[in-house]
Design a protein around this motif. Structure first.
Motif, mmCIF file in Angstrom:
data_model
loop_
_atom_site.group_PDB
_atom_site.id
_atom_site.type_symbol
_atom_site.label_atom_id
_atom_site.label_comp_id
_atom_site.label_asym_id
_atom_site.label_seq_id
_atom_site.Cartn_x
_atom_site.Cartn_y
_atom_site.Cartn_z
ATOM 1 N N THR A 102 0.834 -1.193 0.000
ATOM 2 C CA THR A 102 0.000 0.000 0.000
ATOM 3 C C THR A 102 0.872 1.248 0.000
ATOM 4 O O THR A 102 2.081 1.187 0.290
ATOM 5 C CB THR A 102 -0.904 0.022 1.236
ATOM 6 O OG1 THR A 102 -0.087 0.176 2.413
ATOM 7 C CG2 THR A 102 -1.719 -1.261 1.341
ATOM 8 N N ASP A 103 0.272 2.399 -0.295
ATOM 9 C CA ASP A 103 1.016 3.656 -0.280
ATOM 10 C C ASP A 103 1.636 3.906 1.090
ATOM 11 O O ASP A 103 2.766 4.379 1.201
ATOM 12 C CB ASP A 103 0.107 4.824 -0.665
ATOM 13 C CG ASP A 103 -0.245 4.830 -2.140
ATOM 14 O OD1 ASP A 103 0.426 4.107 -2.903
ATOM 15 O OD2 ASP A 103 -1.183 5.555 -2.524
ATOM 16 N N ASP A 104 0.878 3.601 2.147
ATOM 17 C CA ASP A 104 1.411 3.809 3.491
ATOM 18 C C ASP A 104 2.582 2.879 3.769
ATOM 19 O O ASP A 104 3.572 3.280 4.391
ATOM 20 C CB ASP A 104 0.307 3.582 4.536
ATOM 21 C CG ASP A 104 0.792 3.890 5.939
ATOM 22 O OD1 ASP A 104 1.163 5.058 6.198
ATOM 23 O OD2 ASP A 104 0.814 2.969 6.785
ATOM 24 N N GLN A 105 2.498 1.635 3.312
ATOM 25 C CA GLN A 105 3.608 0.703 3.511
ATOM 26 C C GLN A 105 4.839 1.141 2.730
ATOM 27 O O GLN A 105 5.969 1.026 3.212
ATOM 28 C CB GLN A 105 3.180 -0.711 3.108
ATOM 29 C CG GLN A 105 2.201 -1.336 4.088
ATOM 30 C CD GLN A 105 1.612 -2.632 3.576
ATOM 31 O OE1 GLN A 105 1.572 -2.885 2.358
ATOM 32 N NE2 GLN A 105 1.144 -3.482 4.481
ATOM 33 N N LEU A 106 4.633 1.652 1.526
ATOM 34 C CA LEU A 106 5.759 2.145 0.738
ATOM 35 C C LEU A 106 6.410 3.347 1.413
ATOM 36 O O LEU A 106 7.634 3.520 1.353
ATOM 37 C CB LEU A 106 5.292 2.526 -0.668
ATOM 38 C CG LEU A 106 4.816 1.370 -1.547
ATOM 39 C CD1 LEU A 106 4.235 1.901 -2.851
ATOM 40 C CD2 LEU A 106 5.957 0.406 -1.838
ATOM 41 N N ARG A 107 5.598 4.183 2.046
ATOM 42 C CA ARG A 107 6.129 5.367 2.715
ATOM 43 C C ARG A 107 7.029 5.004 3.882
ATOM 44 O O ARG A 107 7.945 5.753 4.230
ATOM 45 C CB ARG A 107 4.963 6.227 3.231
ATOM 46 C CG ARG A 107 5.393 7.503 3.916
ATOM 47 C CD ARG A 107 4.296 8.070 4.803
ATOM 48 N NE ARG A 107 4.001 7.213 5.946
ATOM 49 C CZ ARG A 107 4.774 7.117 7.028
ATOM 50 N NH1 ARG A 107 5.909 7.804 7.103
ATOM 51 N NH2 ARG A 107 4.437 6.330 8.021
ATOM 52 N N ARG A 108 6.808 3.856 4.495
ATOM 53 C CA ARG A 108 7.523 3.507 5.718
ATOM 54 C C ARG A 108 9.016 3.329 5.505
ATOM 55 O O ARG A 108 9.780 3.439 6.452
ATOM 56 C CB ARG A 108 6.955 2.196 6.308
ATOM 57 C CG ARG A 108 5.483 2.202 6.648
ATOM 58 C CD ARG A 108 5.142 3.239 7.695
ATOM 59 N NE ARG A 108 5.914 3.078 8.913
ATOM 60 C CZ ARG A 108 5.652 2.182 9.860
ATOM 61 N NH1 ARG A 108 4.645 1.351 9.719
ATOM 62 N NH2 ARG A 108 6.398 2.123 10.954
ATOM 63 N N ILE A 109 9.439 3.009 4.279
ATOM 64 C CA ILE A 109 10.843 2.665 4.039
ATOM 65 C C ILE A 109 11.435 3.569 2.969
ATOM 66 O O ILE A 109 10.886 3.701 1.878
ATOM 67 C CB ILE A 109 10.978 1.188 3.616
ATOM 68 C CG1 ILE A 109 10.451 0.271 4.716
ATOM 69 C CG2 ILE A 109 12.437 0.854 3.302
ATOM 70 C CD1 ILE A 109 10.478 -1.199 4.369
ATOM 71 N N GLY A 110 12.565 4.203 3.290
ATOM 72 C CA GLY A 110 13.344 4.958 2.321
ATOM 73 C C GLY A 110 14.617 4.202 1.979
ATOM 74 O O GLY A 110 15.027 3.282 2.707
ATOM 75 N N VAL A 111 15.250 4.576 0.882
ATOM 76 C CA VAL A 111 16.446 3.874 0.414
ATOM 77 C C VAL A 111 17.510 4.875 -0.023
ATOM 78 O O VAL A 111 17.206 5.848 -0.727
ATOM 79 C CB VAL A 111 16.124 2.939 -0.780
ATOM 80 C CG1 VAL A 111 17.363 2.138 -1.156
ATOM 81 C CG2 VAL A 111 14.963 2.016 -0.470
ATOM 82 N N VAL A 112 18.740 4.642 0.407
ATOM 83 C CA VAL A 112 19.903 5.322 -0.153
ATOM 84 C C VAL A 112 20.696 4.251 -0.891
ATOM 85 O O VAL A 112 21.210 3.318 -0.277
ATOM 86 C CB VAL A 112 20.757 5.988 0.934
ATOM 87 C CG1 VAL A 112 22.012 6.606 0.322
ATOM 88 C CG2 VAL A 112 19.956 7.065 1.667
ATOM 89 N N PHE A 113 20.777 4.390 -2.197
ATOM 90 C CA PHE A 113 21.298 3.318 -3.039
ATOM 91 C C PHE A 113 22.817 3.252 -3.006
ATOM 92 O O PHE A 113 23.504 4.235 -2.709
ATOM 93 C CB PHE A 113 20.818 3.504 -4.476
ATOM 94 C CG PHE A 113 19.330 3.405 -4.632
ATOM 95 C CD1 PHE A 113 18.707 2.174 -4.747
ATOM 96 C CD2 PHE A 113 18.543 4.549 -4.643
ATOM 97 C CE1 PHE A 113 17.332 2.086 -4.875
ATOM 98 C CE2 PHE A 113 17.171 4.468 -4.783
ATOM 99 C CZ PHE A 113 16.562 3.227 -4.891
ATOM 100 N N GLN A 114 23.327 2.065 -3.357
ATOM 101 C CA GLN A 114 24.765 1.826 -3.305
ATOM 102 C C GLN A 114 25.523 2.724 -4.270
ATOM 103 O O GLN A 114 26.489 3.373 -3.897
ATOM 104 C CB GLN A 114 25.056 0.353 -3.616
ATOM 105 C CG GLN A 114 26.529 0.016 -3.569
ATOM 106 C CD GLN A 114 26.784 -1.475 -3.680
ATOM 107 O OE1 GLN A 114 25.851 -2.273 -3.748
ATOM 108 N NE2 GLN A 114 28.032 -1.868 -3.696
ATOM 109 N N ASN A 115 25.108 2.779 -5.514
ATOM 110 C CA ASN A 115 25.747 3.644 -6.507
ATOM 111 C C ASN A 115 24.870 4.877 -6.680
ATOM 112 O O ASN A 115 24.054 4.955 -7.589
ATOM 113 C CB ASN A 115 25.928 2.899 -7.832
ATOM 114 C CG ASN A 115 26.805 1.674 -7.681
ATOM 115 O OD1 ASN A 115 27.889 1.751 -7.098
ATOM 116 N ND2 ASN A 115 26.343 0.542 -8.185
#
Length: 356
Positions: A102-115
């Motif tokens: 869900t949109d709320d579940q997607l909001r819970r996690i952010g990502v800083v990518f390796q490259n």
């Protein structure tokens, strides 16, 4: 920007933001003619029966050699991949891949990518790249929000009008952190966030991450092959080898008294800050082929402690103090490693010299 009271943080610490229970992930490999003839797919097991959790406000470090499954595990957390077996939970609710969350579940996690440089569209300004990460409710006020986020990561708001190619590596990494925080996540997955940066810039980024965590109570899954970097931030530590978590526990305990021979070898391979000390000896050998794992303990071909039991029987987790280790001789390894290192529970106040 979220504000976090002590009571809020205590309440949220009681349950993990994300939890993986016995997850496994394998990939098809390029098969030889004989394999195809025998119909033997020989999948490469990238993640094998891994359980790990991260709570709000804490940093869990995930360490291991390149190719051990760390980035695959990160993609299982974010939903970029789905496991063949096992369960991924957000706030206790089972979730599948990215498209089913869900949109709320997607909001819970952010990502800083390796490259990080490859994660930006070179045609987009910094402002647009960050604005695309906002939730729908705030996209009408993106200019002010982008300026606020850039200031939070110690960048002048004018950077928003620039393009990725115009920024230094440290600046671009801070923009990546700002983008990950745009939707107020409760957890950020940091995949090798300071890899390739000089030591001074690493220190700046790590200090920034620590400050942001104190301000908002965000949790971090901090993935790196550099133990010095992880040691600076981690509250808890998980050590991966050949797709498995082989040791986990409080970071201070695992670093100062490792109870798995692989962890002990990693710690011993970190160069000393004292130039008079001898250079550490690298761990001999190489990790096993994921599509052709050895029987028994997967580390036994490289382990000086291995015997016939290790060659034949896969060890389960043994509790050693407040850590757990997947080794038949975990208590003896911990006793030996603890005798060689002075015990301390203080985090370093600076980033130690990085591995060459």
């Amino acid at each position: 920007m979220k504000t976090q009271t002590a009571n809020d943080l205590d309440r949220r610490r009681d349950a993990p933001v994300v939890e993986l229970r016995n997850v496994e992930k394998a990939f098809e490999t390029t098969r030889s003619f004989l394999d195809r003839l025998l119909d033997d797919p020989s999948p490469a097991k990238a993640v094998c029966d891994v359980s790990i959790s991260v709570r709000a406000g804490e940093t869990v470090g995930l360490v291991g050699e390149s190719g051990c499954g760390k980035s695959t595990l990160a993609k299982l957390v974010t939903g970029q991949l789905t496991p063949e077996s096992g369960t991924v939970l957000l706030d206790g609710d089972p979730v599948a891949g990215y498209a089913t969350r869900t949109d709320d579940q997607l909001r819970r996690i952010g990502v800083v990518f390796q490259n990080v440089s490859e994660s930006f569209d070179s045609r987009w300004s910094v402002r647009r790249a960050i604005a695309e990460s906002f939730d729908r409710e705030r996209r009408s006020a993106t200019a002010d929000h982008v300026a606020e986020l850039l200031e939070r990561v110690n960048l002048d708001p004018v950077v928003g009008e620039r393009y990725p190619s115009e920024l230094s590596g440290g600046q671009l990494q801070r923009v990546g952190i700002a983008r990950a925080l745009a939707h107020d996540p409760d957890l950020v997955v940091l995949d090798e966030p300071v890899s390739g940066l000089d030591v001074a810039t690493q220190a700046t980024i790590l200090d920034l991450l620590a400050a942001l965590q104190r301000q908002s109570g965000v949790g971090y899954l901090f993935i790196s092959h550099d133990l010095d970097v992880v040691r600076y931030l981690a509250d808890r530590l998980a050590v991966m080898y050949a797709g498995e978590v082989v040791e986990r526990g409080p970071a201070a305990t695992v670093f100062e008294r490792p109870s798995h021979p692989y962890t002990d070898a990693l710690v011993r391979a970190v160069p000393s800050d004292d130039p008079a000390d001898p250079s550490p000896e690298p761990l001999p050998g190489a990790p096993p082929d994921p599509s052709n794992r050895p029987p028994g303990c997967p580390f036994h071909p490289r382990c000086s402690h291995a015997d016939e039991r290790c060659e034949r029987h896969q060890p389960g987790f043994e509790r050693v103090g407040d850590a757990r280790s997947r080794c038949h001789y975990a208590a003896a390894i911990a006793e030996e490693s603890g005798a060689n290192e002075p015990e301390t529970t203080d985090r370093p106040q600076h980033v130690p010299r990085s591995n060459p």
